[in-house]
Design an enzyme around this catalytic site. Sequence first.
Site, mmCIF file in Angstrom:
data_model
loop_
_atom_site.group_PDB
_atom_site.id
_atom_site.type_symbol
_atom_site.label_atom_id
_atom_site.label_comp_id
_atom_site.label_asym_id
_atom_site.label_seq_id
_atom_site.Cartn_x
_atom_site.Cartn_y
_atom_site.Cartn_z
ATOM 1 N N ASP A 1 25.451 13.556 26.495
ATOM 2 C CA ASP A 1 25.524 14.755 27.318
ATOM 3 C C ASP A 1 24.788 14.477 28.624
ATOM 4 O OD1 ASP A 1 26.025 17.323 28.094
ATOM 5 O OD2 ASP A 1 24.397 18.215 26.937
ATOM 6 N N ASP B 1 23.160 19.023 21.843
ATOM 7 C CA ASP B 1 22.140 20.015 21.502
ATOM 8 C C ASP B 1 22.728 21.367 21.137
ATOM 9 O OD1 ASP B 1 23.041 20.864 23.943
ATOM 10 O OD2 ASP B 1 21.145 20.581 25.008
ATOM 11 N N ASP C 1 28.469 20.818 19.818
ATOM 12 C CA ASP C 1 28.300 19.377 19.635
ATOM 13 C C ASP C 1 28.277 18.972 18.163
ATOM 14 O OD1 ASP C 1 27.997 18.774 22.415
ATOM 15 O OD2 ASP C 1 25.969 19.572 22.330
#
Length: 872
Positions: free
Chosen positions: A331, A587, A591
């Site tokens: 990310d 997070d 995800d």
Amino acid sequence: MNKWTGLSAAAVLESRAQHGANLIPTKKLTPFWLLFLEQFKSLVVILLLVATILSLVVAIISGVNANWLFDHNLVIEWTQPFVILITVLANSLIGSIQEFKAQKSAHTLKSLTQPFTRVFREEGLVSLPVGEVVVGDIIFLEAGDIIPADGKVLQANHLRCMESFLTGESVPVDKSVVNTGGKGLLEQTNLLFSGAQVVFGSGVFEVTAVGLNTQVGQIVKTVDSSATKLSPLQQKLEKVGKWFSWFGLGLFVVVFLVQLGLLGFHNFSANWSIALIGAIALVVAIIPEGLVTFINVIFALSVQKLTKQKAIIKYLAAIETLGGVQIICTDKTGTLTQNKMKVVDYFCFSNTTQTDLARALCLCNNATVNTNGDSTGDPTEIALLQWLDRDGLELNHYTRVYEKAFDSNRKLMSVVVQKDNRFIVIVKGAHDVLLPLCKGLDSNQIKPLIDERASNGLRNLAVGLKVLYCFDPENTQTVNELESELDFLGSVSLQDPPRIESKAAIMACHQANITPIMITGDHLKTATAIAKELGILTDERQAILGVDLDPAKIMEYRVFARVTPQQKLEIVNAWKQAGYTVAVTGDGVNDAPALVTSDVGCCMGQTGVDIAKDAADVIISDDNFATIVNGIEQGRKTFLTCKRVLFNLFLTSIAGTIVVLLGLFVLGEVFREQLSKANHNFQVFTPTQLLIINLFVHGFPAVALAIQPVQEKLMLKPFSTKNLFYNRGGFDLIWQSLLLSFLTLLFYSLGMVYAINDPELGKSGDLINRAGATCGFMVLGGSAALNSLNLMVDRPLVATNPKHYGIVWLGALSSIFVFLLIIFINPLGLVFSTLKDLTAHPVLIGYSFGGVLLYMTINEVVKLIRLSYGSV
């Protein structure tokens, strides 16, 4: 608010019965006892437990038949099963303790959720625990609230929600009664989702889904149904363990029957226990008992190191899988960047001063930043306040009399503040909307500067104002004319800047032949700019929007922007199906599926939601990409250490098996006459001797190898966990095993020959065998102990600096010391079937150490030859 009528008590009960409670079951800690029992599923462990039971049966029956109650043989017989049992229990304890500790560490990082929400019920607006919310409830929201369930907006007063945990979008989303967004479920602006936070405004919504039926709940069900992952090494060891076990079981039956035949079937009651002990010794020789124990010890030590470096490993094997990572799908926000908007540039137009610009940005702002650093409000507005020096701006002289809140259609926010008899209109917003509202301004003068900043991934805000001498907020015409004829003040550029250490970490990835891939919900320009700055991207053609993604071309790209959770999953699967080991960072709830599917899921500890933490294998407690790279380096070291320890384990298992087999059927025949005269049933090595070799010989060096800093630059060259013994490893294992078994048998025989010719020792077959066993025991065990030094470096030991490998030297010498205790201390020699009073026989001492030195010398010569030919 009074116009909303809530559910009656009866309707609440009916709704809860039909749709369930608003609860998402949290993943409970696996009890320690269950983790302990799970360690016994291995075929190797099961076979060792069977060996324990058989040894115990032999000890009991033999003891009863021979009346050994006061005989030293009773101690010897009882020692064997308990040594095997202690081995099994030690392994199980090490594995279960570490996994339980990791579970608890991960559990403590889980965030607390808002326990209450405000609900309209028949008695009015009441505060209730979120678990009591049901489908059909009417919920009131305001800034700071966490949305308790999924629902549809009924009323929105400048309502803005942060949904990044679910969508990956890093800016708040404007909510409205009528959908003004896309057709996708998560794009619809009239829908609210459980777990999102209200950052501005207020609103009312009707609950349409609770608990596991919410979007978050659906993802939880996907995560909970996922299978347990095995690391590459675990998969290999599972196969190797099964092979050793079945091979050992087959040989056990064959050797038991053959030995029973040689001893004589006619006297089964007298010979079965002798044949059984010989067969058990063979099984113990074949099975590398320390296989799981030492790997768990190495994993546990590595996990402890990484915990200190802010990486919590939930499962021991994840550390090794981390070392084999070839692709990192990371990310952007919070992992590569600081997850904190900052003003990185500003521009004052014409005669505008920085003070003028600063004052306007402070007055046209709804965020608050306290002196202790705590802040509330929109992330962009917080960043503006943190950038500004508010001292000297005289903000208390201005009074806000009107606000026209920001919305995604206008892309503007306006306020009217009064100072004395003047009303000052301040407007901030997107350049493409605000510049046309300014008077006397050629936007072409400003546009190139703004375009350049935008191309660098910066978010730009323009600011304008005008002065009025009268203002009536009730006058609709006056209000509609506020955002016109403005004086342009300037603009500010904001960015979530990269972490200082991210660039070095990305460079380390490239050097280590690891490909970093950015997957983000942010805009393409922003993602591209950050990726180029960090070194992830060199060609902008390798960056793509999620809507433009062709699944067949996934591996051509290095940056994916505005992707959906399903697309993130497709990206991970594409690399996995191509044979790569993939790590994923995340997070948010969105995800979780990718974290589960990947080989190693890494969740951010600070910003990660509970569901993501449950799905992950590793929790990065400082949310730092560099920590992941450190974990990969430690994982590579762990795999290398495991490989070296396994080499030594397999070396002694293969050599020990050859020695026991040839000893039983060759040495037994060669020395049959001498042994039979002395009334002794010959057996090469007892199970206890082999266990001492397999545990203590490898135990100290295994721990030492795990602690010893690796000298190789593991992150500066390609690395693979695909092959356990690559680069001559398999060939070296074969020739060294043959060499060690030959030397062990040779010095075992020399020891027996010496004893046969000794006036005292030659009288007893037991002493003859003990003399040979003492020499063979020392040669096999001592050579394996010192071989850990050979495995540390490819170059000859004489060409290395001992200081660099001091810990391994200490581990090897500690193992040698254990052997010295056994062969020189009489009570221990009695238990472990070695010759007592060895000091009276210096020749046997010479044989014992001579075999070890010969093995090491041959290894050194081979290294020198390879070095001379440049093949080291």
